[in-house]
Design a protein around this motif. Structure first.
Motif, mmCIF file in Angstrom:
data_model
loop_
_atom_site.group_PDB
_atom_site.id
_atom_site.type_symbol
_atom_site.label_atom_id
_atom_site.label_comp_id
_atom_site.label_asym_id
_atom_site.label_seq_id
_atom_site.Cartn_x
_atom_site.Cartn_y
_atom_site.Cartn_z
ATOM 1 N N THR A 154 0.837 -1.207 0.000
ATOM 2 C CA THR A 154 0.000 0.000 0.000
ATOM 3 C C THR A 154 0.868 1.252 0.000
ATOM 4 O O THR A 154 0.597 2.206 -0.742
ATOM 5 N N LEU A 155 1.915 1.263 0.809
ATOM 6 C CA LEU A 155 2.826 2.409 0.840
ATOM 7 C C LEU A 155 3.519 2.598 -0.507
ATOM 8 O O LEU A 155 3.699 3.731 -0.969
ATOM 9 N N PHE A 156 3.895 1.499 -1.141
ATOM 10 C CA PHE A 156 4.505 1.560 -2.467
ATOM 11 C C PHE A 156 3.539 2.170 -3.486
ATOM 12 O O PHE A 156 3.919 3.030 -4.283
ATOM 13 N N LEU A 157 2.270 1.735 -3.460
ATOM 14 C CA LEU A 157 1.276 2.287 -4.376
ATOM 15 C C LEU A 157 1.064 3.781 -4.135
ATOM 16 O O LEU A 157 0.950 4.560 -5.089
ATOM 17 N N LEU A 158 1.012 4.170 -2.872
ATOM 18 C CA LEU A 158 0.855 5.593 -2.562
ATOM 19 C C LEU A 158 2.047 6.399 -3.077
ATOM 20 O O LEU A 158 1.883 7.500 -3.607
ATOM 21 N N LEU B 163 3.855 5.620 -5.704
ATOM 22 C CA LEU B 163 3.675 5.704 -7.149
ATOM 23 C C LEU B 163 2.617 6.742 -7.517
ATOM 24 O O LEU B 163 2.779 7.491 -8.487
ATOM 25 N N MET B 164 1.547 6.796 -6.729
ATOM 26 C CA MET B 164 0.441 7.690 -7.047
ATOM 27 C C MET B 164 0.776 9.166 -6.823
ATOM 28 O O MET B 164 0.161 10.037 -7.438
ATOM 29 N N PHE B 165 1.727 9.440 -5.940
ATOM 30 C CA PHE B 165 2.041 10.831 -5.624
ATOM 31 C C PHE B 165 3.429 11.274 -6.098
ATOM 32 O O PHE B 165 3.607 12.420 -6.470
ATOM 33 N N LEU B 166 4.395 10.384 -6.068
ATOM 34 C CA LEU B 166 5.773 10.800 -6.334
ATOM 35 C C LEU B 166 6.462 10.006 -7.433
ATOM 36 O O LEU B 166 7.428 10.479 -8.025
ATOM 37 N N PHE C 36 -5.759 18.062 -4.607
ATOM 38 C CA PHE C 36 -5.430 19.199 -3.748
ATOM 39 C C PHE C 36 -3.923 19.457 -3.636
ATOM 40 O O PHE C 36 -3.490 20.586 -3.488
ATOM 41 N N THR C 37 -3.125 18.397 -3.716
ATOM 42 C CA THR C 37 -1.666 18.584 -3.663
ATOM 43 C C THR C 37 -1.086 18.888 -5.046
ATOM 44 O O THR C 37 0.084 19.235 -5.155
ATOM 45 N N ARG C 38 -1.905 18.689 -6.090
ATOM 46 C CA ARG C 38 -1.491 18.840 -7.484
ATOM 47 C C ARG C 38 -0.367 17.857 -7.847
ATOM 48 O O ARG C 38 0.425 18.106 -8.740
ATOM 49 N N LEU C 39 -0.307 16.746 -7.125
ATOM 50 C CA LEU C 39 0.672 15.696 -7.422
ATOM 51 C C LEU C 39 0.033 14.573 -8.222
ATOM 52 O O LEU C 39 0.505 13.441 -8.229
ATOM 53 N N GLY C 40 -1.031 14.891 -8.868
ATOM 54 C CA GLY C 40 -1.758 13.927 -9.679
ATOM 55 C C GLY C 40 -3.047 14.580 -10.139
ATOM 56 O O GLY C 40 -3.280 15.758 -9.915
ATOM 57 N N ILE C 41 -3.875 13.782 -10.770
ATOM 58 C CA ILE C 41 -5.139 14.254 -11.320
ATOM 59 C C ILE C 41 -6.263 13.479 -10.659
ATOM 60 O O ILE C 41 -6.173 12.260 -10.526
ATOM 61 N N PHE C 42 -7.313 14.167 -10.252
ATOM 62 C CA PHE C 42 -8.506 13.479 -9.766
ATOM 63 C C PHE C 42 -9.244 12.963 -10.996
ATOM 64 O O PHE C 42 -9.744 13.737 -11.798
ATOM 65 N N GLU C 43 -9.274 11.634 -11.141
ATOM 66 C CA GLU C 43 -9.916 11.024 -12.305
ATOM 67 C C GLU C 43 -10.934 9.991 -11.873
ATOM 68 O O GLU C 43 -10.603 9.038 -11.169
#
Length: 140
Positions: free
Chosen positions: A14-18, A20-23, A103-110
């Motif tokens: 889960t931490l690995f996925l997070l 990937l999703m943010f950084l 909100f962090t702009r480290l990805g897109i809400f899709e």
């Protein structure tokens, strides 16, 4: 046996996925908040505008396959042993993660990500049921 391995690996996974999703994957902060709420059309547009077929399939299938392990959460949390509870809980959690990306702009809400990720959880849940029936000795 499988349940014990799952319990050990799901938190680091889960931490690995997070990550990937943010950084991960060369992400950088967007200059604007981006949101895509039209289901399916954003993914179809992405596939259409991607030069290499493999890149689009990797991302679409990755959004499904990478979330399949969350279909097994009933092994840790008995309340998530039924499909409805598991899916509802997951949709709530992934919506929060997508909102954080926005909100962090480290990805897109899709919305498509929520749909594809949830489909992955559904497939994982089905796989868990098969594993429990066929490999009863290995699961416990």
């Amino acid at each position: 046996m499988l349940k014990k391995i799952y319990k050990l690996l799901i938190i680091p996974y889960t931490l690995f996925l997070l990550y990937l999703m943010f950084l991960g994957m060369g992400r950088s902060q967007y200059s604007d908040n981006v949101i895509r709420v039209q289901p399916i059309f954003a993914t179809l547009g992405f596939i259409k505008n991607t030069i290499r077929w493999w890149d689009s399939m990797r991302i679409v299938l990755g959004n499904i396959i990478m979330f399949m392990p969350f279909g097994f959460l009933g092994w840790i949390f008995p309340k998530l042993n039924n499909l409805k509870s598991n899916i509802f809980t997951f949709i709530s959690a992934i919506t929060i993660v997508e909102a954080l990306q926005y909100f962090t702009r480290l990805g897109i809400f899709e919305v498509d990500d929520i749909i594809l990720n949830t489909f992955g959880v559904f497939l994982g849940f089905l796989l868990k049921q098969v594993a429990e029936k066929r490999f009863l000795n290995w699961v416990s």
